[in-house]
Design an enzyme around this catalytic site. Sequence first.
Site, PDB file in Angstrom:
ATOM      1  N   ASP A  31       1.046  -0.874  -0.067  1.00 29.47           N
ATOM      2  CA  ASP A  31      -0.069   0.023   0.224  1.00 29.47           C
ATOM      3  C   ASP A  31       0.831   1.048   0.127  1.00 29.47           C
ATOM      4  O   ASP A  31       1.620   1.548   0.906  1.00 29.47           O
ATOM      5  CB  ASP A  31      -1.467  -0.111   1.503  1.00 29.47           C
ATOM      6  CG  ASP A  31      -1.860   1.008   1.120  1.00 29.47           C
ATOM      7  OD1 ASP A  31      -3.353   0.218   0.974  1.00 29.47           O
ATOM      8  OD2 ASP A  31      -1.956   1.835   0.698  1.00 29.47           O
ATOM      9  N   ILE A  32       0.579   2.251  -0.691  1.00 28.27           N
ATOM     10  CA  ILE A  32       1.172   3.431  -1.162  1.00 28.27           C
ATOM     11  C   ILE A  32       1.122   4.347   0.029  1.00 28.27           C
ATOM     12  O   ILE A  32       1.775   5.114   0.688  1.00 28.27           O
ATOM     13  CB  ILE A  32       0.600   4.570  -2.098  1.00 28.27           C
ATOM     14  CG1 ILE A  32       1.847   5.230  -2.589  1.00 28.27           C
ATOM     15  CG2 ILE A  32      -0.728   5.222  -1.792  1.00 28.27           C
ATOM     16  CD1 ILE A  32       1.057   6.131  -4.225  1.00 28.27           C
ATOM     17  N   GLU A  96     -12.012   3.391  -1.280  1.00 30.14           N
ATOM     18  CA  GLU A  96     -11.600   5.091  -2.177  1.00 30.14           C
ATOM     19  C   GLU A  96     -11.406   4.165  -2.988  1.00 30.14           C
ATOM     20  O   GLU A  96     -11.185   5.112  -4.568  1.00 30.14           O
ATOM     21  CB  GLU A  96     -10.121   4.728  -1.295  1.00 30.14           C
ATOM     22  CG  GLU A  96     -10.481   6.007  -0.002  1.00 30.14           C
ATOM     23  CD  GLU A  96      -9.084   6.311   0.472  1.00 30.14           C
ATOM     24  OE1 GLU A  96      -8.220   5.976   0.105  1.00 30.14           O
ATOM     25  OE2 GLU A  96      -9.288   7.118   1.783  1.00 30.14           O
ATOM     26  N   VAL A  97     -10.750   2.742  -4.022  1.00 35.55           N
ATOM     27  CA  VAL A  97     -10.330   2.200  -4.935  1.00 35.55           C
ATOM     28  C   VAL A  97     -11.386   1.584  -5.824  1.00 35.55           C
ATOM     29  O   VAL A  97     -11.703   0.654  -4.517  1.00 35.55           O
ATOM     30  CB  VAL A  97      -9.049   1.439  -5.300  1.00 35.55           C
ATOM     31  CG1 VAL A  97      -8.910   1.525  -6.804  1.00 35.55           C
ATOM     32  CG2 VAL A  97      -7.861   3.114  -5.076  1.00 35.55           C
ATOM     33  N   HIS A 101      -9.748  -5.517  -3.971  1.00 33.86           N
ATOM     34  CA  HIS A 101      -8.865  -5.414  -3.046  1.00 33.86           C
ATOM     35  C   HIS A 101      -8.552  -5.768  -1.732  1.00 33.86           C
ATOM     36  O   HIS A 101     -10.014  -5.392  -0.606  1.00 33.86           O
ATOM     37  CB  HIS A 101      -8.063  -4.091  -3.072  1.00 33.86           C
ATOM     38  CG  HIS A 101      -8.006  -3.141  -2.746  1.00 33.86           C
ATOM     39  ND1 HIS A 101      -9.296  -2.396  -3.363  1.00 33.86           N
ATOM     40  CD2 HIS A 101      -8.004  -2.799  -1.381  1.00 33.86           C
ATOM     41  CE1 HIS A 101      -9.714  -1.563  -2.955  1.00 33.86           C
ATOM     42  NE2 HIS A 101      -9.243  -1.268  -1.678  1.00 33.86           N
ATOM     43  N   HIS A 103      -6.648  -5.897   1.756  1.00 33.15           N
ATOM     44  CA  HIS A 103      -5.480  -5.173   2.838  1.00 33.15           C
ATOM     45  C   HIS A 103      -5.500  -6.156   3.859  1.00 33.15           C
ATOM     46  O   HIS A 103      -6.295  -6.941   4.217  1.00 33.15           O
ATOM     47  CB  HIS A 103      -6.547  -4.334   3.510  1.00 33.15           C
ATOM     48  CG  HIS A 103      -6.758  -2.855   2.868  1.00 33.15           C
ATOM     49  ND1 HIS A 103      -6.231  -1.792   2.458  1.00 33.15           N
ATOM     50  CD2 HIS A 103      -7.957  -2.947   2.348  1.00 33.15           C
ATOM     51  CE1 HIS A 103      -6.741  -1.095   2.193  1.00 33.15           C
ATOM     52  NE2 HIS A 103      -7.642  -1.272   1.268  1.00 33.15           N
TER      53      HIS A 103
HETATM   54  P1  5GP Z   1      -8.785   1.602   0.039  1.00 33.42           P
HETATM   55  O1  5GP Z   1     -10.007   2.612   0.945  1.00 33.42           O
HETATM   56  O2  5GP Z   1     -10.469   2.001  -1.327  1.00 33.42           O
HETATM   57  O3  5GP Z   1      -9.892   0.382   0.841  1.00 33.42           O
HETATM   58  O4  5GP Z   1      -7.635   0.718  -0.517  1.00 33.42           O
HETATM   59  C1  5GP Z   1      -7.617   1.632  -1.240  1.00 33.42           C
HETATM   60  C2  5GP Z   1      -6.038   1.387  -0.795  1.00 33.42           C
HETATM   61  O5  5GP Z   1      -4.736   2.265  -2.525  1.00 33.42           O
HETATM   62  C3  5GP Z   1      -5.743   3.074  -0.332  1.00 33.42           C
HETATM   63  O6  5GP Z   1      -5.411   2.261   1.401  1.00 33.42           O
HETATM   64  C4  5GP Z   1      -4.370   3.849  -0.031  1.00 33.42           C
HETATM   65  O7  5GP Z   1      -3.512   3.846   0.308  1.00 33.42           O
HETATM   66  C5  5GP Z   1      -4.568   2.496  -1.789  1.00 33.42           C
HETATM   67  N1  5GP Z   1      -3.296   3.089  -3.754  1.00 33.42           N
HETATM   68  C6  5GP Z   1      -4.640   3.863  -3.389  1.00 33.42           C
HETATM   69  N2  5GP Z   1      -3.558   4.502  -4.381  1.00 33.42           N
HETATM   70  C7  5GP Z   1      -2.173   3.686  -4.500  1.00 33.42           C
HETATM   71  C8  5GP Z   1      -1.289   3.826  -6.216  1.00 33.42           C
HETATM   72  O8  5GP Z   1      -1.035   3.857  -6.578  1.00 33.42           O
HETATM   73  N3  5GP Z   1      -0.153   2.507  -5.031  1.00 33.42           N
HETATM   74  C9  5GP Z   1      -0.495   1.549  -3.955  1.00 33.42           C
HETATM   75  N4  5GP Z   1       0.103   0.800  -3.588  1.00 33.42           N
HETATM   76  N5  5GP Z   1      -2.021   2.254  -3.493  1.00 33.42           N
HETATM   77  C10 5GP Z   1      -2.016   2.449  -3.465  1.00 33.42           C
END
Ligand code: 5GP
Length: 116
Positions: A31-32, A96-97, A101, A103
């Site tokens: 995760d970034i 967010e994405v 996915h 974690h």
């Molecule tokens: P969500 O909130 O959708 O469950 O988590 C999305 C995750 O993707 C976040 O923890 C965010 O830090 C990670 N993320 C977003 N953009 C990128 C990216 O370009 N590269 C990586 N490695 N992680 C990302």
Amino acid sequence: MPEDCIFCMIRDGVIPSEKLYSDDDCFVIRDINPLAPTHLLVIPNRCFSQLSELVDEPDAMFASVFAAARKMAAQEGIAESGYRLIVNQGSDGGQEVAHFHMHILGGKSLRGLGLG
Ligand code: 5GP
């Protein structure tokens, strides 16, 4: 697949990101914005956002996602100490994405952060 899907672009190598693991169904990146010493994302190759989009899917892909999580936890050295697997779904879930996915969080105690 949306053209602006960040995980599709990482999957396809359009955006460079080290893949720690990959198989026919999924891949794993760091995760970034890590929220724990180990914070990985297991990402299916197939682009869908939420479980509600799937109807009568074969579960082989999810088996691969969990197998990848198991392998990565061992590789990261957190299999014994423990870890948390999280899938955020939709707005209330904090997703967010919009590419499904999982974690993997570990490397420190996650007690006290809620949910255990
Ligand atoms: P969500 O909130 O959708 O469950 O988590 C999305 C995750 O993707 C976040 O923890 C965010 O830090 C990670 N993320 C977003 N953009 C990128 C990216 O370009 N590269 C990586 N490695 N992680 C990302």
